[in-house]
Design an enzyme around this catalytic site. Structure first.
Site, PDB file in Angstrom:
ATOM      1  N   HIS A   1     -13.274  30.575 -17.688  1.00  0.00           N
ATOM      2  CA  HIS A   1     -13.519  29.340 -18.432  1.00  0.00           C
ATOM      3  C   HIS A   1     -14.979  29.297 -18.893  1.00  0.00           C
ATOM      4  O   HIS A   1     -15.812  30.054 -18.403  1.00  0.00           O
ATOM      5  CB  HIS A   1     -13.228  28.104 -17.574  1.00  0.00           C
ATOM      6  CG  HIS A   1     -11.760  27.843 -17.392  1.00  0.00           C
ATOM      7  ND1 HIS A   1     -11.011  28.446 -16.415  1.00  0.00           N
ATOM      8  CD2 HIS A   1     -10.900  27.042 -18.067  1.00  0.00           C
ATOM      9  CE1 HIS A   1      -9.760  28.042 -16.502  1.00  0.00           C
ATOM     10  NE2 HIS A   1      -9.654  27.190 -17.494  1.00  0.00           N
TER      11      HIS A   1
ATOM     12  N   LYS B   1     -17.779  24.186 -17.061  1.00  0.00           N
ATOM     13  CA  LYS B   1     -16.721  23.747 -16.132  1.00  0.00           C
ATOM     14  C   LYS B   1     -17.310  23.461 -14.748  1.00  0.00           C
ATOM     15  O   LYS B   1     -18.055  24.268 -14.199  1.00  0.00           O
ATOM     16  CB  LYS B   1     -15.615  24.811 -16.056  1.00  0.00           C
ATOM     17  CG  LYS B   1     -14.450  24.363 -15.207  1.00  0.00           C
ATOM     18  CD  LYS B   1     -13.164  25.082 -15.560  1.00  0.00           C
ATOM     19  CE  LYS B   1     -12.007  24.640 -14.680  1.00  0.00           C
ATOM     20  NZ  LYS B   1     -11.706  23.192 -14.826  1.00  0.00           N
TER      21      LYS B   1
HETATM   22  N1  NAD Z   1      -5.074  19.387 -17.496  1.00  0.00           N
HETATM   23  C1  NAD Z   1      -5.480  19.994 -18.609  1.00  0.00           C
HETATM   24  O1  NAD Z   1      -4.661  20.393 -19.461  1.00  0.00           O
HETATM   25  C2  NAD Z   1      -6.952  20.150 -18.858  1.00  0.00           C
HETATM   26  C3  NAD Z   1      -7.453  20.744 -20.022  1.00  0.00           C
HETATM   27  C4  NAD Z   1      -8.813  20.758 -20.257  1.00  0.00           C
HETATM   28  C5  NAD Z   1      -9.672  20.190 -19.332  1.00  0.00           C
HETATM   29  N2  NAD Z   1      -9.165  19.644 -18.204  1.00  0.00           N
HETATM   30  C6  NAD Z   1     -10.010  18.952 -17.246  1.00  0.00           C
HETATM   31  O2  NAD Z   1     -10.356  17.700 -17.812  1.00  0.00           O
HETATM   32  C7  NAD Z   1     -11.639  17.288 -17.354  1.00  0.00           C
HETATM   33  C8  NAD Z   1     -12.531  16.977 -18.555  1.00  0.00           C
HETATM   34  O3  NAD Z   1     -12.716  18.134 -19.319  1.00  0.00           O
HETATM   35  P1  NAD Z   1     -13.694  18.132 -20.598  1.00  0.00           P
HETATM   36  O4  NAD Z   1     -13.723  19.530 -21.052  1.00  0.00           O
HETATM   37  O5  NAD Z   1     -13.330  17.048 -21.549  1.00  0.00           O
HETATM   38  O6  NAD Z   1     -15.087  17.769 -19.892  1.00  0.00           O
HETATM   39  P2  NAD Z   1     -16.360  17.071 -20.538  1.00  0.00           P
HETATM   40  O7  NAD Z   1     -17.485  17.303 -19.589  1.00  0.00           O
HETATM   41  O8  NAD Z   1     -16.523  17.515 -21.948  1.00  0.00           O
HETATM   42  O9  NAD Z   1     -15.978  15.514 -20.549  1.00  0.00           O
HETATM   43  C9  NAD Z   1     -15.928  14.716 -19.403  1.00  0.00           C
HETATM   44  C10 NAD Z   1     -16.358  13.316 -19.799  1.00  0.00           C
HETATM   45  O10 NAD Z   1     -16.166  12.450 -18.682  1.00  0.00           O
HETATM   46  C11 NAD Z   1     -17.246  11.522 -18.736  1.00  0.00           C
HETATM   47  N3  NAD Z   1     -17.403  10.758 -17.497  1.00  0.00           N
HETATM   48  C12 NAD Z   1     -18.297  10.931 -16.476  1.00  0.00           C
HETATM   49  N4  NAD Z   1     -18.146   9.939 -15.561  1.00  0.00           N
HETATM   50  C13 NAD Z   1     -17.147   9.139 -16.020  1.00  0.00           C
HETATM   51  C14 NAD Z   1     -16.535   7.957 -15.532  1.00  0.00           C
HETATM   52  N5  NAD Z   1     -16.935   7.368 -14.392  1.00  0.00           N
HETATM   53  N6  NAD Z   1     -15.515   7.414 -16.244  1.00  0.00           N
HETATM   54  C15 NAD Z   1     -15.121   7.965 -17.415  1.00  0.00           C
HETATM   55  N7  NAD Z   1     -15.677   9.074 -17.930  1.00  0.00           N
HETATM   56  C16 NAD Z   1     -16.666   9.650 -17.248  1.00  0.00           C
HETATM   57  C17 NAD Z   1     -18.454  12.375 -19.094  1.00  0.00           C
HETATM   58  O11 NAD Z   1     -19.542  11.564 -19.527  1.00  0.00           O
HETATM   59  C18 NAD Z   1     -17.850  13.219 -20.204  1.00  0.00           C
HETATM   60  O12 NAD Z   1     -17.957  12.597 -21.465  1.00  0.00           O
HETATM   61  C19 NAD Z   1     -12.116  18.414 -16.441  1.00  0.00           C
HETATM   62  O13 NAD Z   1     -11.789  18.097 -15.110  1.00  0.00           O
HETATM   63  C20 NAD Z   1     -11.299  19.615 -16.891  1.00  0.00           C
HETATM   64  O14 NAD Z   1     -11.108  20.561 -15.850  1.00  0.00           O
HETATM   65  C21 NAD Z   1      -7.851  19.633 -17.946  1.00  0.00           C
HETATM   66  O1  LIG Z   2     -11.887  23.334 -19.623  1.00  0.00           O
HETATM   67  C1  LIG Z   2     -11.446  23.069 -18.499  1.00  0.00           C
HETATM   68  O2  LIG Z   2     -12.163  22.576 -17.607  1.00  0.00           O
HETATM   69  C2  LIG Z   2     -10.010  23.312 -18.194  1.00  0.00           C
HETATM   70  N1  LIG Z   2      -9.542  22.824 -17.086  1.00  0.00           N
HETATM   71  C3  LIG Z   2      -8.189  22.922 -16.632  1.00  0.00           C
HETATM   72  C4  LIG Z   2      -8.124  23.675 -15.318  1.00  0.00           C
HETATM   73  O3  LIG Z   2      -9.016  23.502 -14.460  1.00  0.00           O
HETATM   74  O4  LIG Z   2      -7.161  24.418 -15.109  1.00  0.00           O
HETATM   75  C5  LIG Z   2      -7.247  23.453 -17.679  1.00  0.00           C
HETATM   76  C6  LIG Z   2      -7.858  24.510 -18.541  1.00  0.00           C
HETATM   77  C7  LIG Z   2      -9.169  24.040 -19.168  1.00  0.00           C
END
Ligand code: NAD
Ligand SMILES: O=C(O)C1=N[C@H](C(=O)O)CCC1
EC number: 1.17.1.8
Length: 233
Positions: free
Chosen positions: A131, A135
């Site tokens: 990633h 992350k």
């Molecule tokens: N399940 C999936 O399909 C999937 C896909 C991508 C990312 N993710 C996960 O999603 C999460 C976010 O990923 P991202 O790439 O957007 O990260 P990012 O760092 O770009 O965004 C996270 C946001 O959350 C905000 N934040 C911090 N504290 C907060 C609070 N108390 N309340 C609300 N928002 C708050 C941050 O300011 C930031 O804008 C991570 O945990 C990542 O692993 C999951």
């Molecule tokens: O960008 C990330 O952070 C992602 N988080 C998810 C994970 O932890 O598996 C999904 C993939 C992207």
């Protein structure tokens, strides 16, 4: 549908774009330090925030009867508590470590392959996830779900980062540039290797899956998974 975004980072912005293209309205963008959250304006909340904030965001929604789609990873030690609060408030909840349709097919493929490999004790399994460097958690949530898929179908009993051991699945986590998410699983023997791999080319697949889940959960009560949404059982 009136959607509230909890977390307006990389994923929040991508979800906004996809949700609007599908005719939905973004009624709130709740990011760090937000006050006076208007829960009454929301049909559903989609949380892609941080490991430290997800639980509070989710349970605040349940207390106001707002269904939640959560993709945030790295907070799962509190998952069971979140489920109890969802049920106690007669709300609705879907958590998925990965919302992409392709990865959910890959989860099924992984479980099926593990079942077949469980009969062949000359092969050792290992996993690698790559990633982007921003992350916060390792291994990825997706890697943990994949490891659970192997554990449920073989004699492996646990996973560990950079580990070795008879019944332990070793996971290597790499952080490189802007990589959206790559997961591979390898079964290796002295004579050959079998490898399966999923590569995300961008974040659109994650965002689309989350919006589809938000559409699906409307009018439902309880705790569900992407398997329910995609009818994959
Ligand atoms: N399940 C999936 O399909 C999937 C896909 C991508 C990312 N993710 C996960 O999603 C999460 C976010 O990923 P991202 O790439 O957007 O990260 P990012 O760092 O770009 O965004 C996270 C946001 O959350 C905000 N934040 C911090 N504290 C907060 C609070 N108390 N309340 C609300 N928002 C708050 C941050 O300011 C930031 O804008 C991570 O945990 C990542 O692993 C999951
Ligand atoms: O960008 C990330 O952070 C992602 N988080 C998810 C994970 O932890 O598996 C999904 C993939 C992207």
């Amino acid at each position: 549908m009136r959607i509230a975004l909890f977390g307006y980072g990389k994923m929040g912005k991508m979800i906004e774009e996809i949700a609007q293209k599908r005719g939905h309205e973004i009624v709130a963008k709740v990011d760090v330090g937000a006050e006076d959250i208007d829960y009454a304006s929301m049909d559903v909340a989609i949380d892609f925030s941080t490991p430290d904030s997800a639980f509070e965001n989710i349970t605040g929604c349940f207390e106001h009867g707002v269904p939640v789609i959560c993709g945030t990873t790295g907070w799962l030690d509190q998952y069971n508590e979140a489920v109890d609060l969802c049920n106690a408030n007669k709300s609705a909840f879907i958590y998925a470590s990965n919302f992409s349709l392709g990865v959910n097919i890959f989860f099924e493929l992984n479980a099926h392959l593990a079942k077949m490999m469980s009969k062949l004790n000359k092969y050792k399994v290992s996993m690698e996830e790559i990633h982007h460097t921003q992350k916060l958690d390792a291994p990825s949530g997706t890697a943990i779900t994949l490891a659970e898929g192997i554990i449920n179908n073989t004699a492996y009993t646990s996973w560990q980062l950079e580990a070795s051991g008879e019944k332990i699945i070793p996971i290597t986590s790499k952080r490189e540039g802007m990589v959206p998410g790559t997961h591979s699983i390898c079964y290796e023997s002295s004579v050959d290797s079998i490898e399966i791999k999923h590569t995300a080319h961008n974040r659109e697949g994650f965002a689309l899956g989350a919006v589809i889940a938000a559409e699906w959960i409307q009018g439902k009560t309880g705790v569900f998974s992407m398997k329910d949404v995609l009818n994959l059982s």
